[in-house]
Design a protein around this motif. Structure first.
Motif, mmCIF file in Angstrom:
data_model
loop_
_atom_site.group_PDB
_atom_site.id
_atom_site.type_symbol
_atom_site.label_atom_id
_atom_site.label_comp_id
_atom_site.label_asym_id
_atom_site.label_seq_id
_atom_site.Cartn_x
_atom_site.Cartn_y
_atom_site.Cartn_z
ATOM 1 N N PRO A 85 0.810 -1.233 0.000
ATOM 2 C CA PRO A 85 0.000 0.000 0.000
ATOM 3 C C PRO A 85 0.839 1.278 0.000
ATOM 4 N N HIS A 86 2.039 1.226 0.595
ATOM 5 C CA HIS A 86 2.888 2.421 0.631
ATOM 6 C C HIS A 86 3.422 2.742 -0.770
ATOM 7 N N LEU A 87 3.792 1.696 -1.512
ATOM 8 C CA LEU A 87 4.256 1.913 -2.888
ATOM 9 C C LEU A 87 3.089 2.423 -3.750
ATOM 10 N N MET A 88 1.913 1.840 -3.558
ATOM 11 C CA MET A 88 0.744 2.267 -4.340
ATOM 12 C C MET A 88 0.415 3.737 -4.046
ATOM 13 N N ALA A 89 0.541 4.116 -2.768
ATOM 14 C CA ALA A 89 0.260 5.512 -2.395
ATOM 15 C C ALA A 89 1.267 6.437 -3.067
ATOM 16 N N TRP A 90 2.534 6.007 -3.130
ATOM 17 C CA TRP A 90 3.545 6.817 -3.804
ATOM 18 C C TRP A 90 3.212 6.964 -5.296
ATOM 19 N N LEU A 91 2.816 5.869 -5.934
ATOM 20 C CA LEU A 91 2.481 5.923 -7.368
ATOM 21 C C LEU A 91 1.340 6.915 -7.620
ATOM 22 N N ASP A 92 0.310 6.859 -6.758
ATOM 23 C CA ASP A 92 -0.818 7.786 -6.908
ATOM 24 C C ASP A 92 -0.348 9.231 -6.806
ATOM 25 N N GLU A 93 0.539 9.471 -5.836
ATOM 26 C CA GLU A 93 1.011 10.835 -5.613
ATOM 27 C C GLU A 93 1.923 11.304 -6.746
ATOM 28 N N ALA A 94 2.768 10.395 -7.256
ATOM 29 C CA ALA A 94 3.737 10.764 -8.303
ATOM 30 C C ALA A 94 3.046 11.099 -9.617
ATOM 31 N N ALA A 95 1.905 10.472 -9.880
ATOM 32 C CA ALA A 95 1.248 10.618 -11.188
ATOM 33 C C ALA A 95 0.845 12.070 -11.480
ATOM 34 N N GLY A 96 0.442 12.808 -10.441
ATOM 35 C CA GLY A 96 -0.019 14.188 -10.655
ATOM 36 C C GLY A 96 1.085 15.099 -11.180
ATOM 37 N N PRO A 97 2.167 15.297 -10.398
ATOM 38 C CA PRO A 97 3.261 16.161 -10.881
ATOM 39 C C PRO A 97 3.866 15.660 -12.204
ATOM 40 N N LEU A 98 3.939 14.323 -12.381
ATOM 41 C CA LEU A 98 4.504 13.782 -13.627
ATOM 42 C C LEU A 98 3.611 14.133 -14.822
ATOM 43 N N SER A 99 2.294 14.082 -14.614
ATOM 44 C CA SER A 99 1.359 14.449 -15.696
ATOM 45 C C SER A 99 1.572 15.900 -16.122
ATOM 46 N N GLN A 100 1.724 16.782 -15.121
ATOM 47 C CA GLN A 100 1.953 18.199 -15.431
ATOM 48 C C GLN A 100 3.265 18.372 -16.190
ATOM 49 N N ALA A 101 4.308 17.633 -15.757
ATOM 50 C CA ALA A 101 5.619 17.741 -16.413
ATOM 51 C C ALA A 101 5.537 17.274 -17.865
ATOM 52 N N ILE A 102 4.795 16.197 -18.103
ATOM 53 C CA ILE A 102 4.680 15.687 -19.477
ATOM 54 C C ILE A 102 3.944 16.702 -20.356
ATOM 55 N N GLY A 103 2.903 17.327 -19.805
ATOM 56 C CA GLY A 103 2.204 18.380 -20.556
ATOM 57 C C GLY A 103 3.156 19.512 -20.915
ATOM 58 N N MET A 104 4.017 19.874 -19.961
ATOM 59 C CA MET A 104 4.987 20.946 -20.202
ATOM 60 C C MET A 104 5.989 20.528 -21.289
ATOM 61 N N ILE A 105 6.475 19.283 -21.193
ATOM 62 C CA ILE A 105 7.430 18.773 -22.186
ATOM 63 C C ILE A 105 6.795 18.807 -23.581
ATOM 64 N N GLU A 106 5.533 18.401 -23.669
ATOM 65 C CA GLU A 106 4.845 18.394 -24.973
ATOM 66 C C GLU A 106 4.780 19.802 -25.557
ATOM 67 N N ASN A 107 4.421 20.755 -24.710
ATOM 68 C CA ASN A 107 4.297 22.122 -25.222
ATOM 69 C C ASN A 107 5.653 22.741 -25.559
#
Ligand SMILES: [Zn+2]
Length: 398
Positions: free
Chosen positions: A302-324
């Motif tokens: 559950p601790h790893l899963m919680a980390w994955l959930d948390e990491a996805a948000g900032p990573l999504s924003q970063a990927i959007g920035m990289i695309e632009n």
């Protein structure tokens, strides 16, 4: 550590032209093989006599072999040539803070040997010593030393004395002021290219992974920290000092988690192995390798899963920035994370709809998982050496 550009061009104008023409012929053979002399002369713009001389030289050096004859019109069928895959090979070495990886790759991109060596410390002396041992192991029983084109050594950035040097666990210790190219050339006794890990990983994916056929793409590389490799129209983008793509130290959450670089809210403090390790340590779980993370993932920790959930948000924003910023055909995630964890992370992304990547008729997904596994950067180091051997530089412009 100093970053010395690998693109050194030495020798007289005539010598440079000769080397350039040799690379032109090799490059065309790689793309068109099997191919004959007349065809090579036509596509390269060189005279048939020049092509004949170069072919003779390349065959003598073991790079080319004859591949039968092809009937084309009247007269004697034309002798065909192809690359001699086993004629030459390149060594790729990746240096991470806690381990080194080695890969030996032949001229046709086949992997002949791989290895992983744990590091007790990552000082220049220890790393040079281990590199020498990896090189000896790669050559032994696989090829002769004469066939080795050189080594591509891959290291985490940043290179040079910059604002984020010495930033915590993602960098090597004691490398300030070290000329890394000279160190490895001395240790290995061969020509060496030094490249950052994310860029090398991008090259590996283009040569043999999910980016084959793509000319413009980005690679988000999970090393200890997080790096970005950028390939634009088939050329890697290095920046003025070899430090382009330090995406890990871009602030994604202003005022967020403190980072070793001095900023607060860096992407690396959320989406990286350092971040996963820190989150798991809070729960009393020690993680030392990608295999440890894989086991936790398979057990549904559950601790790893919680980390994955948390990491996805900032990573999504970063990927959007990289695309632009770069308008890539796709963004690839890969490196020192198990495939299953990367797949989970990709499925958990919530990519911004406001992005230049949102367009009708896409034939490549916005985000892909890399196909080269945890050896991707070491394979990329070798691929860079082979790429340099067969791709002409702008050497005749003096
Ligand atoms: Zn930072």
């Amino acid at each position: 550590m100093k970053f010395t550009t690998p693109r050194r061009i030495v020798g007289s104008n005539a010598e440079r032209t000769r080397l350039h023409n040799r690379q032109v012929v090799l490059g065309h053979v790689r793309e068109q093989q099997p191919v004959g002399r007349a065809e090579l002369a036509r596509i390269s713009g060189l005279s048939t006599q020049a092509v004949s001389n170069i072919i003779a030289e390349l065959a003598e050096d073991g790079f080319l072999v004859e591949a039968g004859r092809q009937v084309a019109g009247r007269g004697l069928p034309a002798l065909q040539y192809r690359l001699n895959g086993d004629g030459a090979a390149a060594l790729g070495i990746e240096v991470r803070p806690d381990a080194m990886f080695g890969a030996l790759v032949n001229l046709e991109g086949e992997t002949l040997f791989t290895t992983r060596v744990a590091l007790s410390d990552n000082s220049p002396a220890t790393v040079a010593h281990v590199a020498r041992a990896i090189s000896a192991g790669a050559v032994s029983g696989h090829i002769s030393g004469q066939q080795l084109l050189g080594a591509g050594v891959v290291m985490p950035g940043p290179f040079g004395n910059v604002g984020i040097s010495g930033a915590g666990q993602s960098v090597l210790q004691g490398w300030e002021g070290v000329d890394s190219v000279a160190l490895f050339e001395e240790a290995l006794g061969m020509a060496v290219i030094v490249e950052n890990d994310a860029t090398a990983a991008a090259v590996a994916e283009r040569v043999r992974g999910v980016a084959s056929g793509l000319r413009t793409f980005c690679f988000v590389y999970f090393g200890a920290g997080l790096g970005l490799g950028v390939m634009a129209d088939g050329e890697v983008q290095r920046g003025a000092f070899g430090n382009a793509g330090e995406i890990g130290h871009v602030v994604m959450t202003p005022g967020g988690r403190p980072c070793a670089c001095g900023n607060k809210g860096c992407l690396e403090t959320y989406a990286s192995r350092i971040a996963a390790r820190a989150q798991l340590a809070l729960a009393g779980i020690a993680v030392n390798s990608a295999s440890d993370i894989e086991q936790l993932y398979e057990a549904g920790d559950p601790h790893l899963m919680a980390w994955l959930d948390e990491a996805a948000g900032p990573l999504s924003q970063a990927i959007g920035m990289i695309e632009n910023l770069f308008d890539p055909e796709t963004v690839i995630l890969g490196g020192a994370m198990p495939d299953a964890v990367l797949d989970h992370l990709i499925s958990a992304l919530s990519l911004p709809g406001g992005s230049v990547a949102v367009r009708p008729g896409r034939d490549t997904p916005r985000v892909l998982r890399g196909a080269c596994g945890r050896l991707t950067a070491a394979l990329g180091g070798a691929a860079l050496v082979i790429h340099d051997a067969v791709t002409p530089r702008i050497a005749e412009r003096t």
